[in-house]
Design an enzyme around this catalytic site. Structure first.
Site, PDB file in Angstrom:
ATOM      1  N   ARG A  84       0.590  -1.189   0.068  1.00  0.00           N
ATOM      2  CA  ARG A  84       0.064   0.139  -0.013  1.00  0.00           C
ATOM      3  C   ARG A  84       0.867   1.140   0.050  1.00  0.00           C
ATOM      4  O   ARG A  84       1.631   1.629   0.807  1.00  0.00           O
ATOM      5  CB  ARG A  84      -1.026   0.079   1.149  1.00  0.00           C
ATOM      6  CG  ARG A  84      -1.650   1.262   1.474  1.00  0.00           C
ATOM      7  CD  ARG A  84      -2.724   1.573   0.577  1.00  0.00           C
ATOM      8  NE  ARG A  84      -3.281   2.993   0.730  1.00  0.00           N
ATOM      9  CZ  ARG A  84      -4.336   3.216   1.598  1.00  0.00           C
ATOM     10  NH1 ARG A  84      -4.870   2.208   2.509  1.00  0.00           N
ATOM     11  NH2 ARG A  84      -5.016   4.350   1.712  1.00  0.00           N
ATOM     12  N   ARG A  95      -5.249   1.194  -4.823  1.00  0.00           N
ATOM     13  CA  ARG A  95      -4.505   0.618  -3.478  1.00  0.00           C
ATOM     14  C   ARG A  95      -4.610  -0.828  -3.380  1.00  0.00           C
ATOM     15  O   ARG A  95      -5.771  -1.202  -3.721  1.00  0.00           O
ATOM     16  CB  ARG A  95      -5.301   1.441  -2.146  1.00  0.00           C
ATOM     17  CG  ARG A  95      -6.671   0.768  -1.858  1.00  0.00           C
ATOM     18  CD  ARG A  95      -7.334   1.925  -0.914  1.00  0.00           C
ATOM     19  NE  ARG A  95      -7.511   3.152  -1.877  1.00  0.00           N
ATOM     20  CZ  ARG A  95      -8.519   4.509  -1.617  1.00  0.00           C
ATOM     21  NH1 ARG A  95      -8.963   4.030  -0.366  1.00  0.00           N
ATOM     22  NH2 ARG A  95      -8.579   5.213  -2.283  1.00  0.00           N
ATOM     23  N   ASP A  98      -6.769  -1.883   1.744  1.00  0.00           N
ATOM     24  CA  ASP A  98      -7.281  -0.643   2.562  1.00  0.00           C
ATOM     25  C   ASP A  98      -7.985  -1.244   3.809  1.00  0.00           C
ATOM     26  O   ASP A  98      -9.002  -1.888   3.685  1.00  0.00           O
ATOM     27  CB  ASP A  98      -8.124   0.226   1.839  1.00  0.00           C
ATOM     28  CG  ASP A  98      -8.569   1.652   2.325  1.00  0.00           C
ATOM     29  OD1 ASP A  98      -7.700   2.021   3.600  1.00  0.00           O
ATOM     30  OD2 ASP A  98      -9.675   2.121   2.137  1.00  0.00           O
ATOM     31  N   ASP A 100      -9.494  -0.504   7.729  1.00  0.00           N
ATOM     32  CA  ASP A 100     -10.150   0.531   8.453  1.00  0.00           C
ATOM     33  C   ASP A 100     -10.859  -0.064   9.504  1.00  0.00           C
ATOM     34  O   ASP A 100     -11.419  -0.940   9.525  1.00  0.00           O
ATOM     35  CB  ASP A 100     -10.975   1.326   7.856  1.00  0.00           C
ATOM     36  CG  ASP A 100     -10.380   2.323   6.551  1.00  0.00           C
ATOM     37  OD1 ASP A 100      -9.626   2.843   6.925  1.00  0.00           O
ATOM     38  OD2 ASP A 100     -11.077   2.119   5.533  1.00  0.00           O
ATOM     39  N   GLY A 186      -4.378 -27.988  34.429  1.00  0.00           N
ATOM     40  CA  GLY A 186      -3.411 -27.763  34.709  1.00  0.00           C
ATOM     41  C   GLY A 186      -3.213 -27.027  36.239  1.00  0.00           C
ATOM     42  O   GLY A 186      -4.448 -27.022  36.804  1.00  0.00           O
ATOM     43  N   ILE A 188      -2.875 -24.221  39.524  1.00  0.00           N
ATOM     44  CA  ILE A 188      -3.535 -22.942  39.739  1.00  0.00           C
ATOM     45  C   ILE A 188      -2.619 -21.985  39.259  1.00  0.00           C
ATOM     46  O   ILE A 188      -1.578 -21.841  39.160  1.00  0.00           O
ATOM     47  CB  ILE A 188      -3.574 -22.857  41.327  1.00  0.00           C
ATOM     48  CG1 ILE A 188      -4.223 -23.803  41.988  1.00  0.00           C
ATOM     49  CG2 ILE A 188      -4.342 -21.548  41.682  1.00  0.00           C
ATOM     50  CD1 ILE A 188      -4.206 -23.915  43.673  1.00  0.00           C
ATOM     51  N   ALA A 190      -2.384 -21.624  35.745  1.00  0.00           N
ATOM     52  CA  ALA A 190      -1.636 -22.041  34.682  1.00  0.00           C
ATOM     53  C   ALA A 190      -2.644 -21.461  33.260  1.00  0.00           C
ATOM     54  O   ALA A 190      -2.140 -21.289  32.146  1.00  0.00           O
ATOM     55  CB  ALA A 190      -1.752 -23.259  34.452  1.00  0.00           C
ATOM     56  N   TYR A 222      -7.892 -21.804  52.584  1.00  0.00           N
ATOM     57  CA  TYR A 222      -6.628 -21.154  52.398  1.00  0.00           C
ATOM     58  C   TYR A 222      -6.292 -20.691  53.795  1.00  0.00           C
ATOM     59  O   TYR A 222      -4.928 -20.324  54.057  1.00  0.00           O
ATOM     60  CB  TYR A 222      -6.517 -20.168  51.417  1.00  0.00           C
ATOM     61  CG  TYR A 222      -6.607 -20.623  50.170  1.00  0.00           C
ATOM     62  CD1 TYR A 222      -5.241 -21.670  49.584  1.00  0.00           C
ATOM     63  CD2 TYR A 222      -7.649 -20.558  49.063  1.00  0.00           C
ATOM     64  CE1 TYR A 222      -5.367 -22.265  48.397  1.00  0.00           C
ATOM     65  CE2 TYR A 222      -7.222 -21.259  47.680  1.00  0.00           C
ATOM     66  CZ  TYR A 222      -6.321 -22.029  47.488  1.00  0.00           C
ATOM     67  OH  TYR A 222      -6.125 -22.342  46.379  1.00  0.00           O
TER      68      TYR A 222
END
Length: 375
Positions: A84, A95, A98, A100, A186, A188, A190, A222
């Site tokens: 371009r 062109r 193009d 956008d 996976g 904690i 991951a 926890y």
């Protein structure tokens, strides 16, 4: 969950093999910016504002994690790569391509380099017609009208012709049709939920997310693991069974497969770590009674992430009850997953090391990960 943005991009070309330029642009957007979710038909229109060959125009919907400014920068790079040429004479020119930004979410952006929604798009049938193919109900944030309404009232009378040729979505190059149920597993932090979210949207899959945030015993665990471990694991046992049973009983005929951010057998992995031996033996007996007929995944994907990166991810997502997770606990979970995989050879398993990858922030890493899952 990841912060997703949805953008609509207009594409046009009136030089050489125009459809090839459009396809090459879509391929580049797929690789550099985000997943192409929808592609309109192609439309042929005369050149506007200058004498030249007819244009081929189309619109696409893209999911990205990038900012609008960064998307624009990458679109300009793609234009430059495809030859371009830009002129400073204020005139329209032919062109090769193009590109956008038409819409970026429902944002209204006005700065020195970017104007979104794209100015005067409501006056351009060659923009509204392909946009109507993929987003007729999309509301223009300043006009406060849908795309279909704007198209119906557009005064642009320039001829527009629908082409028979179709542009290909690069995501179609991935094929997960061999699977009815993919489980993403996976440690904690991951990235299980993020990958599940991304794959579900990209490949028209039904997503299942573990409802850990609703478990009142998790923060308590926890704080005092010894006291609440058995209560926590029993609550997960019941809730995971209910969720999986509900989701599999509610068939969605409009989805191609199911992808979940956990497999129910993670209950055995975590409980073996958190429970006393006698508690675990009781728990395991109850588990097999509850899950004896549960559907198993056709593909089990384990995301291996190093401990340091896991801790960074955990800190980034900012859950207060996870702030004091120790590396020894995360290491035990990883070892538990590997033992489980080793002792279940009937599974179709893909163990993928993502320690040096960031599939959320890095588009190339995400596409690489999809290739590994596809096998």
């Amino acid at each position: 969950m990841i912060d997703q943005k949805y953008i609509f991009i207009g594409l046009g070309s009136n030089v050489g093999d125009r459809l090839s330029y459009l396809q090459l642009a879509i391929d580049s957007i797929h690789y550099e910016i985000g997943s192409v979710l929808k592609i309109s038909n192609c439309y042929q229109t005369p050149a506007m504002g200058f004498e030249g060959d007819t244009f081929i125009n189309a619109c696409i919907k893209v999911r990205t994690c990038l900012s609008a400014e960064l998307v624009l920068s990458k679109l300009l790079q793609i234009e430059e790569q495809q030859g371009r040429r830009r002129f400073d004479d204020g005139q329209y020119h032919a062109r090769t391509i193009d590109l956008d930004i038409l819409f970026f979410n429902q944002d209204i952006i006005e700065n020195k380099i970017l104007s979104v929604p794209h100015p005067r798009l409501e006056q351009r049938r060659f923009v509204l017609q392909p946009l109507n193919d993929i987003a007729p109900e999309l509301i223009h944030p300043t006009q406060k009208k849908s795309i279909s309404t704007l198209l119906a009232h557009c005064k642009d009378q320039n001829p527009i012709e629908k082409r028979k040729e179709k542009l290909q979505n690069p995501l179609q190059r991935f094929d997960f049709s061999a699977y009815n149920f993919i489980a993403i597993e996976g440690n904690i932090g991951a990235g299980k939920s993020s990958l599940t979210q991304m794959m579900a949207e990209d490949f028209n899959a039904k997503s299942i997310f573990e409802r850990f945030a609703d478990n009142p015993f998790l923060p308590k665990f926890y704080e005092d693991a010894e006291r609440y471990a058995f209560t926590l694991e029993m609550s997960f046992l019941a809730d995971r069974y209910q969720q999986i049973s509900d989701d599999f009983s509610q068939l969605d005929l409009f989805k191609d497969f199911i992808v979940a951010d956990y497999d129910v057998f993670k209950s055995l992995i975590f409980s073996k770590i958190t429970l006393q031996e006698d508690e675990f033996l009781l728990y395991r007996k109850l588990f097999y009674q509850v899950y004896k007929d549960i559907k198993r995944p056709d593909l089990y994907v384990y995301l291996h992430q190093n401990i340091e990166k896991l801790q960074q991810n955990i800190k980034k997502r900012g859950r207060d009850y996870e702030r004091n997770l120790e590396s020894t606990y995360l290491d035990k979970i990883h070892s538990g997953y590997l033992d489980f995989i080793k002792n279940n050879p009937k599974f179709k398993v893909e163990i993928i090391d993502i320690s040096d990858r960031d599939f959320i922030e890095n588009r190339h890493d995400y596409l690489w990960l999809l290739e590994q899952i596809q096998g």
